[in-house]
Design a protein around this motif. Structure first.
Motif, PDB file in Angstrom:
ATOM      1  N   LYS A   1      29.988  34.219  57.398  1.00 50.58           N
ATOM      2  CA  LYS A   1      28.578  35.207  56.642  1.00 50.58           C
ATOM      3  C   LYS A   1      27.747  34.693  56.500  1.00 50.58           C
ATOM      4  O   LYS A   1      26.438  35.310  56.231  1.00 50.58           O
ATOM      5  CB  LYS A   1      29.430  36.326  55.506  1.00 50.58           C
ATOM      6  CG  LYS A   1      29.999  37.581  56.210  1.00 50.58           C
ATOM      7  CD  LYS A   1      30.595  38.570  55.191  1.00 50.58           C
ATOM      8  CE  LYS A   1      31.359  39.023  55.574  1.00 50.58           C
ATOM      9  NZ  LYS A   1      31.652  40.286  54.803  1.00 50.58           N
ATOM     10  N   SER A   2      27.589  33.169  56.403  1.00 47.46           N
ATOM     11  CA  SER A   2      26.385  32.223  55.655  1.00 47.46           C
ATOM     12  C   SER A   2      25.970  31.742  57.093  1.00 47.46           C
ATOM     13  O   SER A   2      26.452  32.332  57.627  1.00 47.46           O
ATOM     14  CB  SER A   2      26.646  30.907  54.253  1.00 47.46           C
ATOM     15  OG  SER A   2      27.795  30.477  54.841  1.00 47.46           O
TER      16      SER A   2
ATOM     17  N   PHE B   1      15.600  36.752  51.352  1.00 47.66           N
ATOM     18  CA  PHE B   1      17.122  37.457  52.460  1.00 47.66           C
ATOM     19  C   PHE B   1      17.692  37.492  51.091  1.00 47.66           C
ATOM     20  O   PHE B   1      19.502  36.832  50.871  1.00 47.66           O
ATOM     21  CB  PHE B   1      17.072  36.839  52.700  1.00 47.66           C
ATOM     22  CG  PHE B   1      16.694  36.936  54.272  1.00 47.66           C
ATOM     23  CD1 PHE B   1      15.689  38.014  55.195  1.00 47.66           C
ATOM     24  CD2 PHE B   1      14.791  35.738  54.335  1.00 47.66           C
ATOM     25  CE1 PHE B   1      15.067  37.960  55.574  1.00 47.66           C
ATOM     26  CE2 PHE B   1      14.689  35.582  55.158  1.00 47.66           C
ATOM     27  CZ  PHE B   1      13.981  36.915  56.109  1.00 47.66           C
ATOM     28  N   PRO B   2      17.995  38.134  49.811  1.00 44.34           N
ATOM     29  CA  PRO B   2      19.215  38.339  48.661  1.00 44.34           C
ATOM     30  C   PRO B   2      20.437  38.512  49.401  1.00 44.34           C
ATOM     31  O   PRO B   2      21.382  37.651  47.781  1.00 44.34           O
ATOM     32  CB  PRO B   2      18.064  38.953  47.272  1.00 44.34           C
ATOM     33  CG  PRO B   2      17.585  40.141  48.345  1.00 44.34           C
ATOM     34  CD  PRO B   2      16.506  39.246  49.309  1.00 44.34           C
ATOM     35  N   ASP B   3      20.097  39.097  49.685  1.00 43.87           N
ATOM     36  CA  ASP B   3      22.343  40.162  50.101  1.00 43.87           C
ATOM     37  C   ASP B   3      22.479  38.886  51.743  1.00 43.87           C
ATOM     38  O   ASP B   3      23.735  39.065  51.266  1.00 43.87           O
ATOM     39  CB  ASP B   3      21.650  40.710  50.792  1.00 43.87           C
ATOM     40  CG  ASP B   3      21.035  41.395  52.069  1.00 43.87           C
ATOM     41  OD1 ASP B   3      19.748  40.482  52.121  1.00 43.87           O
ATOM     42  OD2 ASP B   3      21.282  41.853  52.682  1.00 43.87           O
ATOM     43  N   LYS B   4      21.799  38.039  51.673  1.00 42.42           N
ATOM     44  CA  LYS B   4      22.292  36.668  52.123  1.00 42.42           C
ATOM     45  C   LYS B   4      22.867  35.796  52.072  1.00 42.42           C
ATOM     46  O   LYS B   4      22.175  34.790  51.161  1.00 42.42           O
ATOM     47  CB  LYS B   4      21.100  36.316  54.018  1.00 42.42           C
ATOM     48  CG  LYS B   4      21.438  37.845  55.049  1.00 42.42           C
ATOM     49  CD  LYS B   4      22.024  38.458  54.799  1.00 42.42           C
ATOM     50  CE  LYS B   4      22.072  39.473  56.009  1.00 42.42           C
ATOM     51  NZ  LYS B   4      23.174  40.391  57.116  1.00 42.42           N
ATOM     52  N   LYS B   5      23.447  34.458  52.197  1.00 40.73           N
ATOM     53  CA  LYS B   5      24.252  33.355  51.400  1.00 40.73           C
ATOM     54  C   LYS B   5      23.762  32.337  52.526  1.00 40.73           C
ATOM     55  O   LYS B   5      23.812  32.119  53.407  1.00 40.73           O
ATOM     56  CB  LYS B   5      25.445  33.272  51.394  1.00 40.73           C
ATOM     57  CG  LYS B   5      25.678  34.421  50.249  1.00 40.73           C
ATOM     58  CD  LYS B   5      27.305  34.321  49.653  1.00 40.73           C
ATOM     59  CE  LYS B   5      27.584  34.925  48.646  1.00 40.73           C
ATOM     60  NZ  LYS B   5      28.854  34.191  48.265  1.00 40.73           N
TER      61      LYS B   5
ATOM     62  N   ASN C   1      21.177  32.589  45.808  1.00 35.19           N
ATOM     63  CA  ASN C   1      21.390  32.743  47.006  1.00 35.19           C
ATOM     64  C   ASN C   1      21.493  31.475  48.251  1.00 35.19           C
ATOM     65  O   ASN C   1      22.260  31.365  49.494  1.00 35.19           O
ATOM     66  CB  ASN C   1      21.192  34.334  48.160  1.00 35.19           C
ATOM     67  CG  ASN C   1      19.458  33.929  48.859  1.00 35.19           C
ATOM     68  OD1 ASN C   1      18.665  33.113  47.833  1.00 35.19           O
ATOM     69  ND2 ASN C   1      19.268  34.078  49.862  1.00 35.19           N
TER      70      ASN C   1
ATOM     71  N   LYS D   1      13.818  38.159  59.667  1.00 36.49           N
ATOM     72  CA  LYS D   1      14.768  38.848  59.112  1.00 36.49           C
ATOM     73  C   LYS D   1      15.355  39.650  60.421  1.00 36.49           C
ATOM     74  O   LYS D   1      16.434  39.944  60.331  1.00 36.49           O
ATOM     75  CB  LYS D   1      14.233  39.964  58.833  1.00 36.49           C
ATOM     76  CG  LYS D   1      14.476  41.227  58.177  1.00 36.49           C
ATOM     77  CD  LYS D   1      13.888  41.999  57.163  1.00 36.49           C
ATOM     78  CE  LYS D   1      14.527  43.080  56.722  1.00 36.49           C
ATOM     79  NZ  LYS D   1      13.563  44.223  56.099  1.00 36.49           N
TER      80      LYS D   1
ATOM     81  N   ASN E   1      19.861  39.575  61.153  1.00 36.44           N
ATOM     82  CA  ASN E   1      20.128  41.090  61.083  1.00 36.44           C
ATOM     83  C   ASN E   1      21.238  40.429  62.576  1.00 36.44           C
ATOM     84  O   ASN E   1      22.327  41.454  62.523  1.00 36.44           O
ATOM     85  CB  ASN E   1      19.399  41.716  60.788  1.00 36.44           C
ATOM     86  CG  ASN E   1      18.929  42.430  59.674  1.00 36.44           C
ATOM     87  OD1 ASN E   1      19.433  41.292  58.753  1.00 36.44           O
ATOM     88  ND2 ASN E   1      17.932  42.449  59.297  1.00 36.44           N
TER      89      ASN E   1
END
Length: 337
Positions: A180-181, A201-205, A221, A299, A303
């Protein structure tokens, strides 16, 4: 047969290719290695005879070449001295991976020299190039490393002397999995500039690799890593996608591992402009700078990262044998005249 293998040490791409090919050459010939360019911590896993200062480009922290600093940094008298003293006369053949010093030395002493680099592929008219890449730009590459005969690498075998990318055994042994990172390697950008974009993109690592980092650090992140070959390959094998420059080795290895990539070519870098042009035709997302101005495009890719399906054939031994056979044939023809 004595062979000198001269390798450019800027970045890790040339060195990682040499690391893989050296054992194949060493099985066939008496081999010595010289490096040209800045000092590099990359472990070639083979003794190095000498390291030349060569000709080195300077980069800013915003993704481009600093031409004035590049001119001031390179001492023409030091370069000429290295060319004159390069021991090319002691060898039957010089194999050159984008090293100006031994290329000019072979020209000076009339020694046989074959290019073996991704840059050499750009000399073929069959390789697609963006319209803004002028003949003068290609002439500059030919002037910097003046070699008439050789072999190139590209994502596609556009010509008879162009091969698929070299995929190292270390990469082949990786069993990729979809994580996921995201892995980020943008050597021409500062960590500060990279982080400024990724914080959107705080919800991505993200795992960011940089020479500015000397130990692992976690900042929100973003996890910052020092340059480390093994750790980088491990993270790339388990990531959701790779954000990198439009160089050659990292994009090729990411494609081999079935990883989506987004590339940002270094500004005023001829080879990267050409690589980006070809990759874009294949469906790779290309942006001209890594900045907050490009948040929408970044982005969109994050996504839904697009995957490019390419198969690279393992040609390592056949490449080496082809080079050595071509040398033998050329010598035979010369002796017949």
């Amino acid at each position: 047969m004595k062979v000198l293998y001269a390798v450019q040490s800027t970045g890790n791409g040339h060195l990682s290719r040499a690391q893989h090919l050296i054992p194949y050459f060493a099985k066939r010939v008496n081999l010595d290695i010289v490096l040209s360019g800045p000092k590099n911590d990359f472990d070639l896993e083979y003794p190095v005879l000498d390291q030349y200062r060569g000709f080195t480009f300077s980069y800013n922290k915003s993704g481009g070449v600093q031409w004035l600093k590049t001119l001031l940094k390179n001492n023409i008298f030091s370069f000429i001295r290295e060319v004159i003293n390069a021991p090319v006369k002691n060898y039957d053949l010089v194999i050159n991976d984008f090293d100006p010093v031994t290329a000019w030395a072979c020209l000076l002493y009339n020694k046989k020299c074959f290019a073996l680099s991704n840059q050499f592929s750009l000399t073929s008219p069959k390789v697609p190039k963006p319209g803004k890449i002028t003949k003068q730009a290609i002439k500059f590459l030919k002037f910097l490393v003046p070699i008439k005969n050789g072999y190139g690498f590209h994502f596609v075998e556009y010509d008879k002397n162009i091969f698929h990318p070299i995929i190292r055994d270390k990469v082949k042994h990786i069993i990729p999995r979809k994580g996921k990172s995201f892995v980020v390697y943008l050597s021409a950008y500062s960590v500060k500039k990279i982080a400024k974009v990724l914080k959107n993109f705080p919800d991505k690592k993200f795992h960011v690799f940089s020479k500015e980092v000397d130990k692992k650090q976690k900042k929100g992140n973003i996890t910052l890593h020092p340059i480390d070959e093994i750790n980088f390959l491990k993270k790339m094998g388990a990531c959701a996608g790779v954000i990198t420059a439009a160089g050659f080795t990292t994009p090729a290895e990411a494609i081999y591992l079935k990883k989506p990539i987004m590339v940002i070519p270094m500004k005023a870098q001829i080879e990267q402009k050409c690589n980006a042009h070809v990759l874009k035709k294949m469906g790779v997302t290309v942006i001209d700078e890594f900045s907050e101005k490009k948040i929408a495009k970044i982005k969109k890719w994050i996504n839904k990262p697009a995957l490019v399906n390419l198969k690279f054939n393992d040609q390592s031994q056949s490449i080496v044998d082809r080079i050595l056979m071509d040398y033998i044939k050329s010598n035979f023809l010369i002796n017949q005249l």
